[in-house]
Scaffold this active site. Sequence first.
Site, PDB file in Angstrom:
ATOM      1  CE  LYS A 286     -48.915 -37.657   9.661  1.00  0.00           C
ATOM      2  NZ  LYS A 286     -49.663 -38.555  10.541  1.00  0.00           N
TER       3      LYS A 286
ATOM      4  CB  SER B  68     -50.620 -34.909  14.184  1.00  0.00           C
ATOM      5  OG  SER B  68     -52.020 -35.070  14.227  1.00  0.00           O
TER       6      SER B  68
ATOM      7  CG  ASP C 141     -52.840 -44.828  12.554  1.00  0.00           C
ATOM      8  OD1 ASP C 141     -54.079 -44.923  12.605  1.00  0.00           O
ATOM      9  OD2 ASP C 141     -52.264 -43.783  12.232  1.00  0.00           O
TER      10      ASP C 141
ATOM     11  CG  ASP D 177     -50.270 -40.634  13.253  1.00  0.00           C
ATOM     12  OD1 ASP D 177     -50.643 -39.500  12.924  1.00  0.00           O
ATOM     13  OD2 ASP D 177     -51.053 -41.559  13.525  1.00  0.00           O
TER      14      ASP D 177
ATOM     15  CG  ASP E  56     -55.497 -37.961  16.083  1.00  0.00           C
ATOM     16  OD1 ASP E  56     -55.796 -37.827  17.283  1.00  0.00           O
ATOM     17  OD2 ASP E  56     -55.489 -37.016  15.272  1.00  0.00           O
TER      18      ASP E  56
ATOM     19  CD  GLU F  55     -58.074 -41.104   5.984  1.00  0.00           C
ATOM     20  OE1 GLU F  55     -57.053 -41.050   6.686  1.00  0.00           O
ATOM     21  OE2 GLU F  55     -59.200 -40.813   6.414  1.00  0.00           O
TER      22      GLU F  55
END
Length: 291
Positions: free
Chosen positions: A204, A155, A229, A40, A42, A87
Amino acid sequence: MVRIVELDKTTVRMKNPDHVRGIISSIKKDGVNKLQVISDFDMTLSRFGWNGRRCPTSHNILDNSQVITEEGKKQLKDLLHYYYPIEIDPNRTLEEKCPLMVEWWTRAHDLLSQQKILKGDIAQIVKESEVMLRDGFNEFFDQLHKNNVPLFIFSAGVGDILEEIIRQANVFHPNINVVSNYMDFDDDGILRGFKRPLIHTYNKNNTVLNNTEYFQQLSTKTSIILLGDSMGDLTMSDGVTNVKNILKIGFLNDKVEEHRGKYLESYDIVLERDETLDVVNGILRYTFTET
């Protein structure tokens, strides 16, 4: 016996240390030409915070920049305050979250597309932002490049921004492949929308990788180090066929006590509030060292 001093850091947690050492040992044994890294961007390759302040994500960099009107900034912030709790809500199912994430990203992208952002301004926008890559990023990118290990960055951020961050850090090597949300500019270099497919936190996986042809080219790369993360990052390697070894490393940046259990169940190594790539670099160094 696998001896990696970085695994003794106080930020490191492992549910099953012996299992982790077994995977690392197996990755090393199978050799560097079998390895690929899937990551990933960010808050994984970029820092979560610095000096007590949050660092921006690739979306934040745009949202906070001079090119967005005050009204635009307010609307983007309203979206964040509404959708972000959804989220990260541990009590909602993926089925519930996915359509809402599509809604959030679509609305945010539509707002950005109304701002007449110029392609030529991207470099300056990144330069003026407070984004930072994690400590040790030079060694991370350079080790992978030098050893011809493919780095696949997957990402839900803004591809044009994150590529520019890596470029400005002088580590955009040819072994890097990025799949992200890319801006679509018209012939005058003005943003008119975002290219498809839309990538958000929870899709993803191979549903957005066209026939996963990238992974088909890498079918011999059966060892994977996966860096993420969030829970959504765990599916990033779904497109890889015949995986033999996979080591999942999770950065737990925030609400550590609340999320620790879930992360330890899902990731092999959990790095709590660790703003460095020390552990990843230690594992790579061990893997690349001739015995």
